[in-house]
Scaffold this motif. Structure first.
Motif, PDB file in Angstrom:
ATOM      1  N   GLY A 103       1.110  -1.201  -0.060  1.00  0.00           N
ATOM      2  CA  GLY A 103      -0.288   0.562   0.158  1.00  0.00           C
ATOM      3  C   GLY A 103       0.524   1.642   0.307  1.00  0.00           C
ATOM      4  N   LEU A 104       1.997   0.754   0.984  1.00  0.00           N
ATOM      5  CA  LEU A 104       2.638   2.331   0.817  1.00  0.00           C
ATOM      6  C   LEU A 104       3.219   2.855  -0.655  1.00  0.00           C
ATOM      7  N   VAL A 105       4.088   1.231  -1.009  1.00  0.00           N
ATOM      8  CA  VAL A 105       5.032   2.037  -2.193  1.00  0.00           C
ATOM      9  C   VAL A 105       3.548   2.738  -3.714  1.00  0.00           C
ATOM     10  N   LEU A 106       2.181   2.091  -3.465  1.00  0.00           N
ATOM     11  CA  LEU A 106       1.074   2.527  -4.186  1.00  0.00           C
ATOM     12  C   LEU A 106       1.404   3.767  -4.241  1.00  0.00           C
ATOM     13  N   ALA A 107       0.639   4.335  -2.754  1.00  0.00           N
ATOM     14  CA  ALA A 107       0.474   5.184  -2.890  1.00  0.00           C
ATOM     15  C   ALA A 107       1.782   6.896  -2.963  1.00  0.00           C
ATOM     16  N   ALA A 108       2.902   5.681  -2.789  1.00  0.00           N
ATOM     17  CA  ALA A 108       4.067   6.563  -3.234  1.00  0.00           C
ATOM     18  C   ALA A 108       4.121   7.058  -4.595  1.00  0.00           C
ATOM     19  N   ARG A 109       3.720   6.043  -5.272  1.00  0.00           N
ATOM     20  CA  ARG A 109       4.338   6.191  -7.151  1.00  0.00           C
ATOM     21  C   ARG A 109       2.985   7.053  -6.926  1.00  0.00           C
ATOM     22  N   HIS A 110       2.285   7.216  -6.692  1.00  0.00           N
ATOM     23  CA  HIS A 110       0.980   8.298  -6.781  1.00  0.00           C
ATOM     24  C   HIS A 110       1.208   9.814  -6.121  1.00  0.00           C
ATOM     25  N   GLN A 111       1.936   9.581  -4.931  1.00  0.00           N
ATOM     26  CA  GLN A 111       2.813  10.624  -4.443  1.00  0.00           C
ATOM     27  C   GLN A 111       3.881  11.264  -5.569  1.00  0.00           C
ATOM     28  N   ARG A 112       4.202  10.585  -6.602  1.00  0.00           N
ATOM     29  CA  ARG A 112       5.620  11.122  -7.267  1.00  0.00           C
ATOM     30  C   ARG A 112       6.606  11.018  -6.177  1.00  0.00           C
ATOM     31  N   ILE A 113       6.630   9.944  -4.794  1.00  0.00           N
ATOM     32  CA  ILE A 113       7.602  10.040  -4.008  1.00  0.00           C
ATOM     33  C   ILE A 113       8.886   8.578  -4.194  1.00  0.00           C
ATOM     34  N   PRO A 114       9.827   8.808  -5.137  1.00  0.00           N
ATOM     35  CA  PRO A 114      10.978   7.545  -5.550  1.00  0.00           C
ATOM     36  C   PRO A 114      10.784   7.146  -3.446  1.00  0.00           C
ATOM     37  N   VAL A 115      10.711   5.915  -3.862  1.00  0.00           N
ATOM     38  CA  VAL A 115      10.963   4.719  -2.948  1.00  0.00           C
ATOM     39  C   VAL A 115      12.285   3.841  -3.605  1.00  0.00           C
ATOM     40  N   ILE A 116      12.841   3.431  -2.329  1.00  0.00           N
ATOM     41  CA  ILE A 116      14.054   2.389  -1.974  1.00  0.00           C
ATOM     42  C   ILE A 116      13.357   0.755  -1.266  1.00  0.00           C
ATOM     43  N   VAL A 117      13.349   0.130  -2.174  1.00  0.00           N
ATOM     44  CA  VAL A 117      13.108  -1.973  -1.838  1.00  0.00           C
ATOM     45  C   VAL A 117      15.049  -2.083  -0.835  1.00  0.00           C
ATOM     46  N   ASP A 118      14.054  -2.800   0.284  1.00  0.00           N
ATOM     47  CA  ASP A 118      14.965  -3.186   1.418  1.00  0.00           C
ATOM     48  C   ASP A 118      15.203  -4.242   0.561  1.00  0.00           C
ATOM     49  N   GLY A 119      15.198  -5.837   0.959  1.00  0.00           N
ATOM     50  CA  GLY A 119      15.833  -7.327   1.452  1.00  0.00           C
ATOM     51  C   GLY A 119      15.081  -7.969   0.160  1.00  0.00           C
ATOM     52  N   PHE A 120      14.657  -9.839   1.138  1.00  0.00           N
ATOM     53  CA  PHE A 120      14.077 -10.776   0.296  1.00  0.00           C
ATOM     54  C   PHE A 120      12.337 -10.277   0.708  1.00  0.00           C
TER      55      PHE A 120
END
Length: 342
Positions: free
Chosen positions: A238-255
């Motif tokens: 959900g956070l990653v989807l919201a970040a996309r709509h707010q145009r916020i870059p995301v860094i994904v951690d691990g497994f």
């Protein structure tokens, strides 16, 4: 994008995926034009130049900046731990959350070193999701509500978010999700996690096999998440989807975080274009997952801690890339001769 505190039906979530904004190609071109004027040979900073362009694509300005970076950790418990799939008891999840709050964890130190904000979100730790070998993790309303909670975790503002997790048993859940999404056998996706022995590894494989078999061949990514996921997985998606709509870059951690966002990519191959993948985990199946998703991580330090530690380290690189891009002088401003025309 705004979201209410009420549960989002799956169809509304699918609509959010269908209506995701795309990269700002104008900002990327402006970043490239500036990069060509900086006091260095073209391409000499390699990945740092690519990261600056990626920041521009999703944050917009010609000179991308990182002023309010945030590490968001989601903590949850899982009923599947009753199957003996972890080397640690479920109580450790709460104990580690308390350690985060006290500033004693590895992620705290990395955040201090790179000047990153840190928020920890507890997801009903006293009420683990059901054992996914026997029951669905959520009903649709519960899964959607947890995704909505993750969306709202961006409240307060940030211009770069790193996602992390804490949850005893969640490498088993991650393995089950990836097995369901990409096929193969349970053994292809199961690893030692927190350090289980060979007997524990067999129990993990058996749990993943049982969870995936219970799906009966289900291919809908949201249904897979609902039935064999966990709260931190739904919240991170959900956070990653919201970040996309707010145009916020995301860094994904691990497994584990990769398994969470894989659900979104299974819904739309471009759903993670605003994400960087920090590192290749020492968890054996992580590299397999990245290959299945067509993604390349920034580094491989042999890490497998979770907590967002790899993403936080990568945030330091992203901050450096932004500073180089915005802070370097141009050839003209510095009075340095540019490349001569042959």
């Amino acid at each position: 994008m705004s979201v209410s505190s009420s549960a989002l039906p799956f169809e509304d979530i699918r609509n959010l995926v269908r209506t995701m904004p795309t990269a700002d190609t104008g900002a990327v071109e402006a970043a490239r034009l500036r990069d060509a004027q900086l006091t260095k040979p073209a391409g000499s900073l390699g990945k740092l130049e690519e990261i600056a362009e990626w920041l521009a694509a999703w944050s917009g300005p010609e000179w991308p900046k990182v002023k309010r970076p945030l590490v968001a950790i989601f903590a949850a418990n899982h009923g599947v731990t009753a199957k003996g799939v972890s080397a640690f008891p479920a109580d450790v999840t709460r104990q580690m959350v308390e350690n985060f709050s006290a500033g004693g964890a590895a992620i705290n130190q990395i955040c201090i070193a790179h000047d990153l904000g840190l928020k920890v979100f507890e997801l009903a730790l006293d009420y683990p999701t059901p054992d996914i070998t026997e029951m669905d993790a959520f009903d649709e309303a519960g899964c959607a509500a947890t995704m909505a909670f993750g969306m709202e975790a961006l409240a307060g503002g940030t211009d770069l978010v790193c996602i992390g997790e804490m949850g005893i048993g969640n490498t088993t859940v991650a393995s089950a999700l990836l097995n369901a999404l990409y096929g193969g056998t349970a053994a292809d996706w199961v690893g030692p996690g927190t350090g289980v022995d060979d007997t524990g590894l067999k129990r993990k494989c058996a749990a993943v096999e049982a969870a995936v078999a219970r799906l009966g061949g289900e291919k809908d990514p949201l249904e897979i998440l609902r039935r064999i996921g966990g709260r931190e997985f739904a919240a991170m998606a959900g956070l990653v989807l919201a970040a996309r709509h707010q145009r916020i870059p995301v860094i994904v951690d691990g497994f584990v975080t990769t398994a969470a966002v894989a659900v979104l990519q299974a819904m739309d191959p471009g759903a993670l274009d605003h994400c960087l993948f920090a590192h290749v985990s020492a968890e054996p199946a992580h590299e397999r997952a990245l290959q299945a998703m067509g993604k390349q991580a920034l580094f491989d330090f042999g890490m497998r801690l979770g907590e967002g530690t790899g993403a936080a380290l990568a945030a330091g690189l992203v901050k450096a890339a932004a500073q180089v891009h915005t802070g370097m002088a141009t050839f003209e401003a510095a009075g340095v001769s540019g490349k001569s025309e042959a």
